[in-house]
Design a protein around this motif. Structure first.
Motif, mmCIF file in Angstrom:
data_model
loop_
_atom_site.group_PDB
_atom_site.id
_atom_site.type_symbol
_atom_site.label_atom_id
_atom_site.label_comp_id
_atom_site.label_asym_id
_atom_site.label_seq_id
_atom_site.Cartn_x
_atom_site.Cartn_y
_atom_site.Cartn_z
ATOM 1 N N ASN A 105 48.936 -4.984 -14.734
ATOM 2 C CA ASN A 105 49.514 -4.199 -13.645
ATOM 3 C C ASN A 105 50.711 -3.370 -14.097
ATOM 4 O O ASN A 105 51.640 -3.133 -13.325
ATOM 5 C CB ASN A 105 49.909 -5.100 -12.468
ATOM 6 N N THR A 106 50.665 -2.899 -15.339
ATOM 7 C CA THR A 106 51.732 -2.010 -15.814
ATOM 8 C C THR A 106 51.179 -0.663 -16.265
ATOM 9 O O THR A 106 51.848 0.354 -16.094
ATOM 10 C CB THR A 106 52.503 -2.649 -16.983
ATOM 11 N N GLU A 138 44.896 -0.728 -5.557
ATOM 12 C CA GLU A 138 46.140 -1.214 -4.946
ATOM 13 C C GLU A 138 45.872 -2.421 -4.056
ATOM 14 O O GLU A 138 46.642 -3.390 -4.043
ATOM 15 C CB GLU A 138 46.785 -0.095 -4.141
ATOM 16 N N SER A 194 49.953 -4.439 -5.095
ATOM 17 C CA SER A 194 50.880 -3.331 -5.265
ATOM 18 C C SER A 194 50.709 -2.758 -6.653
ATOM 19 O O SER A 194 50.400 -3.482 -7.605
ATOM 20 C CB SER A 194 52.323 -3.807 -5.083
ATOM 21 N N THR A 196 53.288 -0.644 -7.680
ATOM 22 C CA THR A 196 54.629 -0.110 -7.852
ATOM 23 C C THR A 196 55.099 -0.273 -9.298
ATOM 24 O O THR A 196 55.028 -1.369 -9.873
ATOM 25 C CB THR A 196 55.615 -0.834 -6.912
ATOM 26 N N GLY A 197 55.546 0.839 -9.888
ATOM 27 C CA GLY A 197 56.062 0.806 -11.246
ATOM 28 C C GLY A 197 55.021 0.969 -12.331
ATOM 29 O O GLY A 197 55.363 1.126 -13.501
#
Length: 210
Positions: free
Chosen positions: A130-131, A183, A188, A190-191
């Motif tokens: 998730n990065t 998502e 999420s 985010t980032g």
């Protein structure tokens, strides 16, 4: 179904003469159509194969190549082909209009385009999930030269498919739907960083906003 095919499908039951009279076609025209059926089938099969090659070149160009450049590219690959046939096949598979739009002057991106793609980040590895993600659109061939389009979102840490979207079009909502699905799967994004090509879908304002 055209009228000639209808006659061919029902001639044993009703007879050619009667069917032609009812449908208002000349028997000679029907027999001519039937004699040339094999040639038409061969041309149709050739067009389906050509459509696959055209889609490949169009995809490799991120949707920017129109008729002239696709014709030139196929000729460079050894195809002996007329640009008029390229026009006809591209129209039949719905690419002609998209290709023309993609070749519009780039100094004016229009209301549907973002200000430009983000910077390339070429390190295609990630130590944590998730990065970092990559996304692309794949072509899924069906019968009769038709296609479905698969938009993917892949996590670079695991190299696994996070989520996807599939449709019979290549509009921007295909890729935004895939992003939304990813998502939902992750909770999420985010980032996270997402790398894609510079095709019209991924450089649109709608995708940038998503």
């Amino acid at each position: 179904m055209n009228r000639f095919q209808f006659v061919a499908d029902h001639q044993r039951r009703y007879g050619v003469k009667r069917l032609c009279a009812v449908l208002g076609i000349a028997r000679s025209s029907f027999y001519c159509w039937r004699r040339t059926a094999e040639d038409r089938a061969a041309r149709q099969a050739a067009d389906i194969r050509l459509a696959t090659r055209i889609r490949a070149v169009h995809h490799e160009s991120s949707g920017t190549y129109g008729v002239p450049r696709i014709t030139a590219e196929l000729r460079e690959r050894g195809e002996r082909i007329n640009h008029k046939r390229i026009v006809r096949v591209m129209r039949s598979i719905g690419l002609a209009r998209r290709a023309a739009a993609a070749q519009a002057p780039h100094h004016d991106r229009g209301p549907g385009r973002s200000e430009g793609p983000g910077p390339d980040r070429p390190r295609f590895t990630a130590s944590e999930p998730n990065t970092k993600y990559v996304g692309d659109i794949a072509y899924l061939p069906l019968e009769r030269g038709r296609f479905l389009y698969l938009a993917t979102v892949i996590d670079l840490a695991s190299r696994r498919l996070t989520d996807w979207a599939i449709a019979d079009h290549m509009r921007t909502d295909l890729v935004t739907d895939a992003l939304a699905a990813a998502e939902r799967t992750r909770g999420s994004l985010t980032g996270a960083v997402m790398h894609t090509d510079h095709g019209a879908q991924y450089t649109s304002r709608a995708f940038a906003a998503a």
